[in-house]
Scaffold this active site. Structure first.
Site, mmCIF file in Angstrom:
data_model
loop_
_atom_site.group_PDB
_atom_site.id
_atom_site.type_symbol
_atom_site.label_atom_id
_atom_site.label_comp_id
_atom_site.label_asym_id
_atom_site.label_seq_id
_atom_site.Cartn_x
_atom_site.Cartn_y
_atom_site.Cartn_z
ATOM 1 N N LYS A 113 6.620 11.655 -1.383
ATOM 2 C CA LYS A 113 7.881 12.039 -0.733
ATOM 3 C C LYS A 113 8.979 12.245 -1.771
ATOM 4 O O LYS A 113 9.731 13.225 -1.727
ATOM 5 C CB LYS A 113 8.290 10.961 0.293
ATOM 6 C CG LYS A 113 7.422 10.973 1.532
ATOM 7 C CD LYS A 113 7.622 9.747 2.416
ATOM 8 C CE LYS A 113 6.607 9.765 3.566
ATOM 9 N NZ LYS A 113 6.613 8.546 4.385
ATOM 10 N N GLN A 115 9.471 2.751 4.587
ATOM 11 C CA GLN A 115 8.035 3.047 4.654
ATOM 12 C C GLN A 115 7.310 1.932 5.416
ATOM 13 O O GLN A 115 7.430 0.756 5.071
ATOM 14 C CB GLN A 115 7.467 3.190 3.230
ATOM 15 C CG GLN A 115 6.021 3.601 3.186
ATOM 16 C CD GLN A 115 5.772 5.009 3.739
ATOM 17 O OE1 GLN A 115 6.479 5.952 3.399
ATOM 18 N NE2 GLN A 115 4.785 5.142 4.596
ATOM 19 N N ASP A 161 12.961 9.694 10.060
ATOM 20 C CA ASP A 161 11.599 9.557 10.584
ATOM 21 C C ASP A 161 11.561 9.824 12.091
ATOM 22 O O ASP A 161 10.486 10.036 12.658
ATOM 23 C CB ASP A 161 11.087 8.123 10.339
ATOM 24 C CG ASP A 161 10.137 8.048 9.148
ATOM 25 O OD1 ASP A 161 9.560 9.089 8.793
ATOM 26 O OD2 ASP A 161 9.987 6.938 8.595
#
Ligand code: NAD
Length: 293
Positions: free
Chosen positions: A53, A97, A120
């Site tokens: 990412k 994460q 997200d």
């Protein structure tokens, strides 16, 4: 022989256009989209995901701020950091994460992130907005899967879409996106009876289970379009590569490719789209927060 959907090429194209957009945001508005990425603990797969990412951010000109916290980090420490980042107007997107270590409640973490910075798309308000068709921040994997489907099929109206898996991060938001495209949607899961039979009626099949190569040729009908979300690491058997590991999806690609109209491979299908859509959401968040249309 069906078409192998090249998610990597599509993701590269999307990222190219985002890069151009970011250059003009910087030049015309002095706005460089910024994402904060938080990694707690030592999960090896999470380290790889975060590295990929951050690398994409660098390629596109998105500023990334990394916070690597030890596996003994307490929930309070993590929530304090999130609050600090919520208040920081230089940060447009926040990504924690998952999974987080067991002493931390992931739901509390997700819902602590300001919804407008939740790139997200997991916050309960963003999930609710999607469920009522007022999309705010859409989870990256279903968003990327939908982009591939529309590119492949155009109008999805009236098609029967079967989603295997009902998780909050893939299965449910995918089903909501398909409903918004006027599909007839069936969600099947671990308690579903006659799952193969239901899958055989699908015009569109999305597999998000986490079981290597679960979907076989006799699960699908001729002409189906298949999106394989699964990422499973398995040991190679029976070749000179024996003993090494490789990634496979939830679909037996080699079996279904002869029956299907199109299938996403693993790797090279949905995975690259997930990262590209994270970049997309970060740019969208930065524009929205600064009032740029
Ligand atoms: P999850 O474990 O949260 O959910 C799995 C779902 O599958 C559950 O709803 C469960 O009911 C269902 N299920 C379990 N066994 C089943 C069976 N035998 N038959 C039918 N359904 C069954 O998983 P998730 O987070 O939704 O992820 C699913 C897969 O997608 C995993 O392999 C994960 O690694 C992968 N994934 C990939 C990306 C990407 O970027 N490509 C992103 C997220 C997840």
């Amino acid at each position: 022989m069906g078409n192998r959907i090249d998610g990597k090429a599509f993701a590269d194209q999307l990222c190219e256009s985002l890069k151009t957009e970011i250059e003009s945001l910087v030049a015309e508005h002095q706005l460089r989209p910024t994402i904060a990425v938080v990694l707690v603990g030592n999960d090896p797969a999470s380290h790889v995901y975060v590295r990929n990412k951050v690398r994409r951010c660098e390629q596109l000109g998105i500023e990334s701020i990394e916070h690597r916290l030890t596996s003994s980090t307490s929930q309070t420490e993590l929530l304090d950091l999130i609050e600090e980042m919520n208040q920081d107007s230089n940060i447009n997107g926040i990504l924690v994460q998952l999974p987080v270590p067991e002493q931390i409640d992931d739901k509390a973490v997700i819902d602590a992130i300001a919804p407008e910075k939740d790139v997200d798309g997991f916050h309960i308000l963003n999930a609710g907005a999607l469920a009522v068709g007022q999309n705010q921040m859409v989870p990256c994997t279903p968003l990327g899967s939908m982009m591939l489907l529309k590119d492949q099929l155009g109008d999805l109206s009236g098609m029967h879409a079967v989603v295997i898996g009902r998780s909050n991060i893939v299965g449910k938001p995918m089903a909501n996106l398909l409903l918004q495209e006027n599909c007839t949607v069936t969600v099947v899961h671990s308690r579903t009876k006659n799952i193969e039979e239901v899958c055989r009626t699908a015009d569109i099949l999305v597999a998000a289970v986490g079981i290597p190569q679960l979907v076989k040729a006799d699960w699908v009908k001729e002409g189906v379009t298949i999106i394989d979300v699964g990422i499973n690491r398995v040991l190679v058997e029976g070749t000179e590569e024996e003993g090494k590991s490789k990634l496979v999806g939830d679909v037996d690609f080699d079996q279904v490719i002869d029956k299907a109209a199109a299938v996403t491979p693993v790797p090279g299908g949905v995975g690259p789209m997930t990262i590209a859509c994270l970049m997309y959401n970060t740019v969208a968040a930065a524009k929205k927060q600064t009032g740029i249309s």
